[in-house]
Design an enzyme around this catalytic site. Structure first.
Site, PDB file in Angstrom:
ATOM      1  N   TYR A 103       1.367  -1.287   0.152  1.00 50.56           N
ATOM      2  CA  TYR A 103      -0.037   0.519  -0.257  1.00 50.56           C
ATOM      3  C   TYR A 103       1.212   1.218   0.169  1.00 50.56           C
ATOM      4  CZ  TYR A 103      -3.007   3.808   1.077  1.00 50.56           C
ATOM      5  OH  TYR A 103      -3.717   4.445   1.575  1.00 50.56           O
ATOM      6  N   GLU A 191      -3.155   7.295  -4.241  1.00 48.20           N
ATOM      7  CA  GLU A 191      -3.022   6.219  -3.786  1.00 48.20           C
ATOM      8  C   GLU A 191      -2.279   4.603  -4.820  1.00 48.20           C
ATOM      9  OE1 GLU A 191      -5.862   5.067  -0.673  1.00 48.20           O
ATOM     10  OE2 GLU A 191      -6.452   3.514  -2.368  1.00 48.20           O
TER      11      GLU A 191
END
Ligand code: GDP
Ligand code: MN
Length: 385
Positions: A103, A191
């Site tokens: 992530y 992201e």
């Protein structure tokens, strides 16, 4: 403004962040041929394009071994609903063989007043779970805008979370690119989840999210062009065309508030909420609105079926109260708010003329005094008292 995945991909590609090869499908016709002609290697992954995450868990990410199978899935997935968002487009990509899912994100953090880097080697669909059960596996590092992405930032993020350091240089390069994109495009969030470690070692962005600050859109024609493809609130679009800001507040609310300034708008919303009522939407008129524009704003508010009461709150400086009164009358004369309530509170320039215009019109516009007084009036009228 939240971009769709394939729109985010075009940005990442511009910054040379590795992404998968793919095509966008927006109709059920000739899908198998389109996929074949795109020269994609199989298997492929098919993904619903919606401005919301968690698609995998909602059936919005599927895999296919052949063009025919992919076409069939596309047929099923086009138009599918993912938590209230309709997928009018699909992204078909070459499926990547991966070792692990990381992530990575950079967001504008109001607390540290800096871009905040968030990294975890336990990314993917269960990142929220990771945050709960293994918070030590998530690194949050504010980035000093004057220093940018320093080596120690990456080292710290990887050491803290136990990530495999053989990928350090690659991760640093990806963060640097993402950081440049973050600034160039005035984003609130960029992201990548997952940032996958491929079977052969390279890092690939499998899913990108980008949220751009709306205030920067006039500077970003390439992003503004993306807007046509997004699912937008019809009244937000309508209001924007005539330069008003329409802000949906609470879906279950029934009151529309408009004012010439966002501060007063918020005060009105606060007081209405305090009285136990809910605001459905707010509209900022800006300065110096003419009667035609006021009427247009009232029309937009009443075109929202949920709204039974519109409250106009005006401080008459550049905006003249008589213009506002004329606008309110214009709207009511056209029966915009038939059977609904229009409450008007004005203070300032030409207030007396305004009251006269309303009184002489004989139209159902209620004049109220002061903001707290107006809120009481709204309460009384809606109670039918
Ligand atoms: P999200 O659920 O909306 O975040 O959608 P993603 O695009 O992140 O996909 C969800 C999950 O599907 C990912 O976390 C991966 O586990 C898996 N996935 C998506 N694309 C690929 C791919 O190309 N290869 C592999 N192996 N898994 C994929
Ligand atoms: Mn994802």
């Amino acid at each position: 403004m939240k971009l769709l995945e394939y729109q985010a991909n075009t940005l990442m590609d511009k910054y040379a962040i590795p992404i998968q090869k793919g095509i966008v499908i927006d109709s059920t016709e000739g899908t198998a041929e389109k996929i074949k002609n795109a020269g994609l290697k199989f298997p492929v992954v098919i993904k619903a394009q919606v401005q919301i995450g968690g698609r995998g868990k909602a059936g919005g990410v599927k895999f296919a071994g052949t063009a025919e199978e992919a076409a069939k899935l596309c047929g099923e997935m086009l138009g599918m609903d993912i938590r209230g968002f309709k997928s009018n487009e699909l992204l078909v990509l070459e499926k990547k063989d991966i070792k692990t899912e990381w992530y990575l994100s950079i967001m504008l953090d109001r607390y540290s007043k800096a871009p905040l880097l968030i990294f975890s080697p336990l990314g993917g669909m269960d990142i929220e779970e990771t945050a709960k059960t293994s918070p030590e596996k998530i690194a949050r590092v504010p980035l000093d805008p004057l220093r940018g992405v320093q080596d120690y930032v990456i080292s710290y993020a990887m050491d803290k979370t136990g990530a495999d350091k053989q990928y350090k240089d690659q991760l640093k390069e990806t963060v640097e690119k993402l950081y440049r994109m973050f600034f160039d495009y005035y984003t609130m969030l960029v992201e990548i989840n997952p940032l996958a470690v491929g079977e052969n070692g390279g890092l690939v962005a499998l899913d990108g999210k980008v949220e751009v600050d709306d205030n920067a859109l006039p500077l970003l024609p390439d992003i503004t062009a993306f807007r046509d493809k997004l699912q937008e609130d019809p009244q937000v679009v309508e209001a924007r065309k005539v330069n008003f800001l329409f802000i949906p507040v609470e879906e279950s609310g029934a009151i529309g508030v408009m004012s010439n300034g966002s501060g007063m708008l918020m005060s009105c919303i606060d007081l209405i909420s305090k009285k136990g009522m809910k605001v459905h939407a707010a509209l900022d008129l800006g300065g110096g609105a003419t009667s035609e524009r006021i009427a247009e704003a009232v029309r937009i508010m009443f075109s929202r079926p949920q709204i039974d009461t519109v409250f106009i709150c005006i401080f008459g400086g550049i905006t003249r109260c008589d213009e506002v009164a004329k606008g309110a009358c214009l709207a009511m004369a056209q029966k915009e708010g038939a059977g609904k309530n229009l409450i008007l509170r004005m203070e300032g320039t030409n207030k007396e003329e305004a009251a006269k215009i309303i009184a002489e019109s004989g139209l159902p516009v209620t004049i109220a005094e002061g903001i707290p007084g107006s809120v009481d009036t709204i309460y009384r009228i809606r109670k039918g008292a």
